[in-house]
Design an enzyme around this catalytic site. Sequence first.
Site, PDB file in Angstrom:
ATOM      1  N   GLN A 123     -16.819   4.127 -15.780  1.00  0.00           N
ATOM      2  CA  GLN A 123     -16.481   2.738 -16.121  1.00  0.00           C
ATOM      3  C   GLN A 123     -17.693   2.043 -16.737  1.00  0.00           C
ATOM      4  O   GLN A 123     -17.594   1.383 -17.774  1.00  0.00           O
ATOM      5  CB  GLN A 123     -16.013   2.000 -14.865  1.00  0.00           C
ATOM      6  CG  GLN A 123     -15.966   0.486 -15.021  1.00  0.00           C
ATOM      7  CD  GLN A 123     -15.372  -0.216 -13.812  1.00  0.00           C
ATOM      8  OE1 GLN A 123     -14.185  -0.179 -13.609  1.00  0.00           O
ATOM      9  NE2 GLN A 123     -16.208  -0.872 -13.016  1.00  0.00           N
ATOM     10  N   GLN A 156      -4.895  -1.704 -14.255  1.00  0.00           N
ATOM     11  CA  GLN A 156      -5.780  -0.533 -14.153  1.00  0.00           C
ATOM     12  C   GLN A 156      -5.340   0.437 -13.055  1.00  0.00           C
ATOM     13  O   GLN A 156      -6.002   1.441 -12.820  1.00  0.00           O
ATOM     14  CB  GLN A 156      -7.237  -0.954 -13.983  1.00  0.00           C
ATOM     15  CG  GLN A 156      -7.605  -1.573 -12.655  1.00  0.00           C
ATOM     16  CD  GLN A 156      -9.025  -2.127 -12.674  1.00  0.00           C
ATOM     17  OE1 GLN A 156      -9.293  -3.178 -13.238  1.00  0.00           O
ATOM     18  NE2 GLN A 156      -9.961  -1.420 -12.063  1.00  0.00           N
ATOM     19  N   LYS A 213     -21.784   3.399  -9.175  1.00  0.00           N
ATOM     20  CA  LYS A 213     -20.802   4.215  -8.446  1.00  0.00           C
ATOM     21  C   LYS A 213     -19.631   4.555  -9.352  1.00  0.00           C
ATOM     22  O   LYS A 213     -19.131   5.670  -9.339  1.00  0.00           O
ATOM     23  CB  LYS A 213     -20.335   3.448  -7.201  1.00  0.00           C
ATOM     24  CG  LYS A 213     -20.024   4.355  -6.070  1.00  0.00           C
ATOM     25  CD  LYS A 213     -18.622   4.548  -5.632  1.00  0.00           C
ATOM     26  CE  LYS A 213     -17.585   3.548  -5.797  1.00  0.00           C
ATOM     27  NZ  LYS A 213     -16.259   4.124  -6.032  1.00  0.00           N
ATOM     28  N   HIS A 268     -21.573  -4.542  -3.609  1.00  0.00           N
ATOM     29  CA  HIS A 268     -21.394  -5.740  -4.429  1.00  0.00           C
ATOM     30  C   HIS A 268     -22.569  -6.705  -4.216  1.00  0.00           C
ATOM     31  O   HIS A 268     -23.066  -7.307  -5.161  1.00  0.00           O
ATOM     32  CB  HIS A 268     -20.113  -6.488  -4.031  1.00  0.00           C
ATOM     33  CG  HIS A 268     -18.851  -5.753  -4.345  1.00  0.00           C
ATOM     34  ND1 HIS A 268     -18.027  -5.250  -3.367  1.00  0.00           N
ATOM     35  CD2 HIS A 268     -18.259  -5.447  -5.526  1.00  0.00           C
ATOM     36  CE1 HIS A 268     -16.981  -4.671  -3.935  1.00  0.00           C
ATOM     37  NE2 HIS A 268     -17.091  -4.765  -5.230  1.00  0.00           N
ATOM     38  N   SER A 291     -14.731  -0.307  -1.741  1.00  0.00           N
ATOM     39  CA  SER A 291     -13.702  -1.073  -1.026  1.00  0.00           C
ATOM     40  C   SER A 291     -12.676  -0.137  -0.419  1.00  0.00           C
ATOM     41  O   SER A 291     -12.116  -0.401   0.640  1.00  0.00           O
ATOM     42  CB  SER A 291     -13.017  -2.047  -1.980  1.00  0.00           C
ATOM     43  OG  SER A 291     -13.995  -2.828  -2.613  1.00  0.00           O
ATOM     44  N   ARG A 292     -12.424   0.974  -1.093  1.00  0.00           N
ATOM     45  CA  ARG A 292     -11.418   1.936  -0.603  1.00  0.00           C
ATOM     46  C   ARG A 292     -11.818   2.584   0.725  1.00  0.00           C
ATOM     47  O   ARG A 292     -10.959   3.092   1.439  1.00  0.00           O
ATOM     48  CB  ARG A 292     -11.177   3.030  -1.640  1.00  0.00           C
ATOM     49  CG  ARG A 292     -10.349   2.569  -2.805  1.00  0.00           C
ATOM     50  CD  ARG A 292      -9.832   3.737  -3.621  1.00  0.00           C
ATOM     51  NE  ARG A 292      -8.796   3.306  -4.536  1.00  0.00           N
ATOM     52  CZ  ARG A 292      -9.008   2.747  -5.725  1.00  0.00           C
ATOM     53  NH1 ARG A 292     -10.239   2.582  -6.138  1.00  0.00           N
ATOM     54  NH2 ARG A 292      -8.002   2.363  -6.485  1.00  0.00           N
ATOM     55  N   LEU A 339     -15.437  -7.370  -0.723  1.00  0.00           N
ATOM     56  CA  LEU A 339     -16.855  -7.214  -1.063  1.00  0.00           C
ATOM     57  C   LEU A 339     -17.635  -6.511   0.047  1.00  0.00           C
ATOM     58  O   LEU A 339     -17.380  -6.726   1.231  1.00  0.00           O
ATOM     59  CB  LEU A 339     -17.466  -8.588  -1.345  1.00  0.00           C
ATOM     60  CG  LEU A 339     -16.771  -9.399  -2.453  1.00  0.00           C
ATOM     61  CD1 LEU A 339     -17.427 -10.772  -2.613  1.00  0.00           C
ATOM     62  CD2 LEU A 339     -16.766  -8.658  -3.782  1.00  0.00           C
ATOM     63  N   HIS A 340     -18.584  -5.677  -0.368  1.00  0.00           N
ATOM     64  CA  HIS A 340     -19.429  -4.948   0.588  1.00  0.00           C
ATOM     65  C   HIS A 340     -20.879  -4.996   0.101  1.00  0.00           C
ATOM     66  O   HIS A 340     -21.172  -5.650  -0.925  1.00  0.00           O
ATOM     67  CB  HIS A 340     -18.924  -3.505   0.750  1.00  0.00           C
ATOM     68  CG  HIS A 340     -18.691  -2.800  -0.556  1.00  0.00           C
ATOM     69  ND1 HIS A 340     -19.720  -2.460  -1.408  1.00  0.00           N
ATOM     70  CD2 HIS A 340     -17.543  -2.401  -1.166  1.00  0.00           C
ATOM     71  CE1 HIS A 340     -19.231  -1.861  -2.464  1.00  0.00           C
ATOM     72  NE2 HIS A 340     -17.909  -1.816  -2.366  1.00  0.00           N
TER      73      HIS A 340
HETATM   74  O1  PAF Z   1     -15.057  -2.139 -10.811  1.00  0.00           O
HETATM   75  C1  PAF Z   1     -14.162  -2.969 -10.552  1.00  0.00           C
HETATM   76  O2  PAF Z   1     -14.128  -3.579  -9.480  1.00  0.00           O
HETATM   77  C2  PAF Z   1     -13.090  -3.248 -11.595  1.00  0.00           C
HETATM   78  O3  PAF Z   1     -12.772  -2.094 -12.299  1.00  0.00           O
HETATM   79  C3  PAF Z   1     -13.449  -4.390 -12.546  1.00  0.00           C
HETATM   80  C4  PAF Z   1     -14.654  -4.056 -13.391  1.00  0.00           C
HETATM   81  C5  PAF Z   1     -13.707  -5.666 -11.755  1.00  0.00           C
HETATM   82  C6  PAF Z   1     -12.271  -4.659 -13.499  1.00  0.00           C
HETATM   83  O4  PAF Z   1     -11.120  -4.990 -12.802  1.00  0.00           O
END
Ligand code: PAF
Length: 291
Positions: A154, A61, A150, A37, A187-188, A33-34
């Site tokens: 998604q 994923q 970001k 988040h 996070s990357r 977490l940063h």
């Molecule tokens: O954005 C993310 O961190 C992931 O894609 C999620 C939505 C938690 C699903 O694993």
Amino acid sequence: MEIINNISLLRKTISEVKESNKSIGFVPTMGSLHQGHLSLFKKSVLENDYTICSIYVNPTQFNNSQDFETYPRTNNKDVELLNSINCDLLFLPTDREMYPEDERSKDYRFTEKINLLEGEKRPGHFLGVITIVHKLFSLVQPNKAYFGEKDYQQLWIIKLFTKEFKLPIKIISCPTIRGENGLALSSRNNNLSCSEKKDAGKLFEALVFFKTELEKIKYNSSYCTPLSLINTKKNALASIKKNPLIKLDYFEVIDEENFSFANDINYDRNYRILIAAYIGEIRLIDNMSLQ
Ligand code: PAF
């Protein structure tokens, strides 16, 4: 904060929270977490009676096993952070809880947009995301769920999924949080060296340059032609192309309403520029609204 690892305990707690008529805000994450988040949690704590975080690095994923293995995992630090912002519950499931009997992604077919951009570069990625988000939504039954801009594609797909599947959940989008040189928090970024972090700032520069140039065109006309758009993209990418440590994956404008590629710009519509690039071994994505 309560920490729960298994589904049956989670179900029990959720039914108690529902019985007491509390509204539930949910922030699904993959941990590490940063501040990005944190902005989601702060909003959820403000807008709901009860905030739930999930931390689960979802294997389905990832289309690349190295990316999955090297994805940063910092659970102890994450728990401290969640305690400090008054999160009520952390759901921290195991693979066996989420995918019993080595179950894989489901074959959702509600939009072909899952095969574009991130979906094209990372085959199966969005099926994995929707599979896990659907499972988590069914378990947590939140009133509101919080996602960062970001990961714009998604966010767009999850909003559509929620609508198509008529889920009674409000999807709340939260602005991207950026570091010193404009680098979108992710996070990357933990896997970038100091000099790579500097190079990664070029992604933000390209987005800002592109947006600024389009604003200049808008000043003279209500329309940006396909040729002008191609030239503006080329100019915005000039410094990235010159940098041998950055490998561009895509730089595309989409119409926010239908997520279709834009070849020209009508300034009365809403567009977004999306970028993906490798900085050394690390693949980053970013985007910017063109309003
Ligand atoms: O954005 C993310 O961190 C992931 O894609 C999620 C939505 C938690 C699903 O694993």
